[in-house]
Scaffold this motif. Sequence first.
Motif, PDB file in Angstrom:
ATOM      1  N   ILE A  20       0.852  -1.199   0.000  1.00 42.27           N
ATOM      2  CA  ILE A  20       0.000   0.000   0.000  1.00 42.27           C
ATOM      3  C   ILE A  20       0.884   1.244   0.000  1.00 42.27           C
ATOM      4  O   ILE A  20       0.677   2.193  -0.746  1.00 42.27           O
ATOM      5  CB  ILE A  20      -0.944  -0.006   1.219  1.00 42.27           C
ATOM      6  N   ILE A  21       1.931   1.236   0.812  1.00 42.03           N
ATOM      7  CA  ILE A  21       2.749   2.447   0.925  1.00 42.03           C
ATOM      8  C   ILE A  21       3.552   2.665  -0.346  1.00 42.03           C
ATOM      9  O   ILE A  21       3.605   3.752  -0.905  1.00 42.03           O
ATOM     10  CB  ILE A  21       3.687   2.324   2.144  1.00 42.03           C
ATOM     11  N   LYS A  22       4.119   1.547  -0.894  1.00 41.98           N
ATOM     12  CA  LYS A  22       5.064   1.736  -1.995  1.00 41.98           C
ATOM     13  C   LYS A  22       4.363   1.871  -3.324  1.00 41.98           C
ATOM     14  O   LYS A  22       4.840   2.537  -4.208  1.00 41.98           O
ATOM     15  CB  LYS A  22       6.012   0.542  -2.044  1.00 41.98           C
ATOM     16  N   GLY A  23       3.185   1.240  -3.466  1.00 44.45           N
ATOM     17  CA  GLY A  23       2.558   1.081  -4.779  1.00 44.45           C
ATOM     18  C   GLY A  23       2.731   2.297  -5.661  1.00 44.45           C
ATOM     19  O   GLY A  23       2.397   3.390  -5.249  1.00 44.45           O
ATOM     20  N   PRO A  24       3.298   2.172  -6.860  1.00 43.98           N
ATOM     21  CA  PRO A  24       3.529   3.365  -7.684  1.00 43.98           C
ATOM     22  C   PRO A  24       2.254   4.153  -7.961  1.00 43.98           C
ATOM     23  O   PRO A  24       2.247   5.370  -7.879  1.00 43.98           O
ATOM     24  CB  PRO A  24       4.132   2.809  -8.966  1.00 43.98           C
ATOM     25  N   SER A  25       1.146   3.462  -8.185  1.00 42.63           N
ATOM     26  CA  SER A  25      -0.048   4.231  -8.580  1.00 42.63           C
ATOM     27  C   SER A  25      -1.130   4.008  -7.544  1.00 42.63           C
ATOM     28  O   SER A  25      -1.009   3.173  -6.649  1.00 42.63           O
ATOM     29  CB  SER A  25      -0.548   3.710  -9.923  1.00 42.63           C
ATOM     30  N   VAL A  26      -2.218   4.756  -7.689  1.00 39.53           N
ATOM     31  CA  VAL A  26      -3.332   4.641  -6.759  1.00 39.53           C
ATOM     32  C   VAL A  26      -3.930   3.250  -6.846  1.00 39.53           C
ATOM     33  O   VAL A  26      -4.348   2.654  -5.845  1.00 39.53           O
ATOM     34  CB  VAL A  26      -4.394   5.708  -7.103  1.00 39.53           C
ATOM     35  N   TRP A  27      -3.919   2.685  -8.049  1.00 41.83           N
ATOM     36  CA  TRP A  27      -4.578   1.389  -8.229  1.00 41.83           C
ATOM     37  C   TRP A  27      -3.818   0.297  -7.503  1.00 41.83           C
ATOM     38  O   TRP A  27      -4.407  -0.649  -6.965  1.00 41.83           O
ATOM     39  CB  TRP A  27      -4.701   1.083  -9.720  1.00 41.83           C
ATOM     40  N   ASP A  28      -2.467   0.416  -7.443  1.00 47.47           N
ATOM     41  CA  ASP A  28      -1.732  -0.589  -6.662  1.00 47.47           C
ATOM     42  C   ASP A  28      -2.080  -0.483  -5.195  1.00 47.47           C
ATOM     43  O   ASP A  28      -2.189  -1.484  -4.485  1.00 47.47           O
ATOM     44  CB  ASP A  28      -0.223  -0.365  -6.846  1.00 47.47           C
ATOM     45  N   ARG A  29      -2.319   0.764  -4.776  1.00 48.48           N
ATOM     46  CA  ARG A  29      -2.663   0.935  -3.352  1.00 48.48           C
ATOM     47  C   ARG A  29      -4.015   0.336  -3.067  1.00 48.48           C
ATOM     48  O   ARG A  29      -4.232  -0.307  -2.042  1.00 48.48           O
ATOM     49  CB  ARG A  29      -2.641   2.425  -3.015  1.00 48.48           C
ATOM     50  N   LEU A  30      -4.944   0.519  -4.015  1.00 45.53           N
ATOM     51  CA  LEU A  30      -6.265  -0.092  -3.799  1.00 45.53           C
ATOM     52  C   LEU A  30      -6.151  -1.600  -3.762  1.00 45.53           C
ATOM     53  O   LEU A  30      -6.805  -2.280  -2.967  1.00 45.53           O
ATOM     54  CB  LEU A  30      -7.204   0.328  -4.936  1.00 45.53           C
TER      55      LEU A  30
ATOM     56  N   LYS B  28       7.295  -9.923  -7.906  1.00 42.65           N
ATOM     57  CA  LYS B  28       8.099 -10.116  -9.112  1.00 42.65           C
ATOM     58  C   LYS B  28       7.650  -9.171 -10.226  1.00 42.65           C
ATOM     59  O   LYS B  28       8.467  -8.599 -10.916  1.00 42.65           O
ATOM     60  CB  LYS B  28       7.969 -11.573  -9.572  1.00 42.65           C
ATOM     61  N   TYR B  29       6.312  -9.022 -10.373  1.00 46.73           N
ATOM     62  CA  TYR B  29       5.856  -8.324 -11.573  1.00 46.73           C
ATOM     63  C   TYR B  29       5.535  -6.883 -11.246  1.00 46.73           C
ATOM     64  O   TYR B  29       4.937  -6.572 -10.215  1.00 46.73           O
ATOM     65  CB  TYR B  29       4.624  -9.016 -12.148  1.00 46.73           C
ATOM     66  N   GLU B  30       5.937  -5.968 -12.125  1.00 46.47           N
ATOM     67  CA  GLU B  30       5.703  -4.546 -11.893  1.00 46.47           C
ATOM     68  C   GLU B  30       4.387  -4.083 -12.510  1.00 46.47           C
ATOM     69  O   GLU B  30       3.797  -3.121 -12.080  1.00 46.47           O
ATOM     70  CB  GLU B  30       6.852  -3.723 -12.506  1.00 46.47           C
ATOM     71  N   ASN B  31       3.903  -4.862 -13.518  1.00 43.74           N
ATOM     72  CA  ASN B  31       2.724  -4.408 -14.251  1.00 43.74           C
ATOM     73  C   ASN B  31       1.498  -4.556 -13.352  1.00 43.74           C
ATOM     74  O   ASN B  31       1.331  -5.572 -12.685  1.00 43.74           O
ATOM     75  CB  ASN B  31       2.581  -5.275 -15.501  1.00 43.74           C
ATOM     76  N   PHE B  32       0.616  -3.538 -13.347  1.00 44.61           N
ATOM     77  CA  PHE B  32      -0.513  -3.571 -12.409  1.00 44.61           C
ATOM     78  C   PHE B  32      -1.453  -4.714 -12.742  1.00 44.61           C
ATOM     79  O   PHE B  32      -1.928  -5.431 -11.870  1.00 44.61           O
ATOM     80  CB  PHE B  32      -1.259  -2.245 -12.468  1.00 44.61           C
ATOM     81  N   TYR B  33      -1.721  -4.913 -14.046  1.00 45.70           N
ATOM     82  CA  TYR B  33      -2.741  -5.903 -14.400  1.00 45.70           C
ATOM     83  C   TYR B  33      -2.259  -7.315 -14.107  1.00 45.70           C
ATOM     84  O   TYR B  33      -3.038  -8.195 -13.733  1.00 45.70           O
ATOM     85  CB  TYR B  33      -3.108  -5.739 -15.877  1.00 45.70           C
ATOM     86  N   ARG B  87     -11.442  -2.822 -14.047  1.00 49.28           N
ATOM     87  CA  ARG B  87     -12.242  -1.973 -14.942  1.00 49.28           C
ATOM     88  C   ARG B  87     -11.937  -0.506 -14.680  1.00 49.28           C
ATOM     89  O   ARG B  87     -11.690   0.281 -15.606  1.00 49.28           O
ATOM     90  CB  ARG B  87     -13.718  -2.270 -14.699  1.00 49.28           C
ATOM     91  N   GLY B  88     -11.907  -0.131 -13.391  1.00 50.72           N
ATOM     92  CA  GLY B  88     -11.643   1.272 -13.076  1.00 50.72           C
ATOM     93  C   GLY B  88     -10.281   1.693 -13.575  1.00 50.72           C
ATOM     94  O   GLY B  88     -10.112   2.763 -14.171  1.00 50.72           O
ATOM     95  N   ALA B  89      -9.276   0.815 -13.384  1.00 53.07           N
ATOM     96  CA  ALA B  89      -7.925   1.185 -13.833  1.00 53.07           C
ATOM     97  C   ALA B  89      -7.895   1.307 -15.345  1.00 53.07           C
ATOM     98  O   ALA B  89      -7.305   2.242 -15.895  1.00 53.07           O
ATOM     99  CB  ALA B  89      -6.922   0.133 -13.362  1.00 53.07           C
ATOM    100  N   TYR B  90      -8.581   0.372 -16.044  1.00 56.70           N
ATOM    101  CA  TYR B  90      -8.492   0.391 -17.507  1.00 56.70           C
ATOM    102  C   TYR B  90      -9.246   1.586 -18.078  1.00 56.70           C
ATOM    103  O   TYR B  90      -8.743   2.297 -18.951  1.00 56.70           O
ATOM    104  CB  TYR B  90      -9.062  -0.906 -18.078  1.00 56.70           C
ATOM    105  N   LEU B  91     -10.438   1.858 -17.512  1.00 57.05           N
ATOM    106  CA  LEU B  91     -11.239   2.952 -18.080  1.00 57.05           C
ATOM    107  C   LEU B  91     -10.595   4.298 -17.808  1.00 57.05           C
ATOM    108  O   LEU B  91     -10.725   5.242 -18.595  1.00 57.05           O
ATOM    109  CB  LEU B  91     -12.654   2.909 -17.499  1.00 57.05           C
ATOM    110  N   SER B  92      -9.885   4.427 -16.693  1.00 58.20           N
ATOM    111  CA  SER B  92      -9.178   5.701 -16.482  1.00 58.20           C
ATOM    112  C   SER B  92      -7.823   5.629 -17.155  1.00 58.20           C
ATOM    113  O   SER B  92      -6.837   6.199 -16.645  1.00 58.20           O
ATOM    114  CB  SER B  92      -9.036   5.942 -14.989  1.00 58.20           C
ATOM    115  N   ASN B  93      -7.750   4.907 -18.221  1.00 58.89           N
ATOM    116  CA  ASN B  93      -6.597   4.628 -19.089  1.00 58.89           C
ATOM    117  C   ASN B  93      -5.275   4.703 -18.332  1.00 58.89           C
ATOM    118  O   ASN B  93      -4.450   5.556 -18.590  1.00 58.89           O
ATOM    119  CB  ASN B  93      -6.609   5.499 -20.346  1.00 58.89           C
ATOM    120  N   TYR B  94      -5.130   3.789 -17.387  1.00 55.61           N
ATOM    121  CA  TYR B  94      -3.862   3.661 -16.666  1.00 55.61           C
ATOM    122  C   TYR B  94      -3.089   2.519 -17.308  1.00 55.61           C
ATOM    123  O   TYR B  94      -3.465   1.353 -17.177  1.00 55.61           O
ATOM    124  CB  TYR B  94      -4.154   3.340 -15.195  1.00 55.61           C
TER     125      TYR B  94
END
Lengths: 84, 101
Positions: A20-30, B28-33, B87-94
């Motif tokens: 939560i603290i490190k997550g680069p974006s808001v979505w990682d924190r969520l 390991k993975y940096e990608n959010f999805y 869905r929220g992440a994709y629609l807010s084009n992240y």
Amino acid sequence: MLNIFMYIFVAILVFHLYRIIKGPSVWDRLLGLNLFSINMIILMILYALINNLHYLLDIAIVYALLGFISIVFIARFIQRKGKI
Amino acid sequence: MTINEIIGSFLIVIGLGFQLFGIFGILKYENFYTRLTLSSLIDSAGFITIVIGLMVYNGLDFGTLKLGFILVLMLLLNPLSNHILGRGAYLSNYHPERQDK
């Protein structure tokens, strides 16, 4: 036996807090918040079973619902940039 | 250590294994999805195995019924919350550029 599992789950909880603290974006924190609330539920259940306090299981149910609703509305709030 | 506790603890350890796999994947993975799909591994596989293990550990009483209710509830809510996040992440084009090594 369950006490050992509680220590492990607290360690996992700390990891999600780190996410939560490190997550680069808001979505990682969520995402971290979502996982944090799930592990909190497991900890509640473990504590309830160790001390035989069965009313804590009801609180875990309520916490699961609240965690889900908070995720829904925070994601909606961020996605719509402030306009629910 | 009754038979309930042995089987229950065994199931909890398996669920813990799933959680640790998920955590390793998230690290390991940096990608959010990619992380999102891995977190559903923790939610579904890990959580369900652990709660079933606790139900077996607890034997047959009123608490197990509540645990069953939590299990059914989380079966419904977890995939939904993951979907809403994606869905929220994709629609807010992240779109994080692909950095998973």
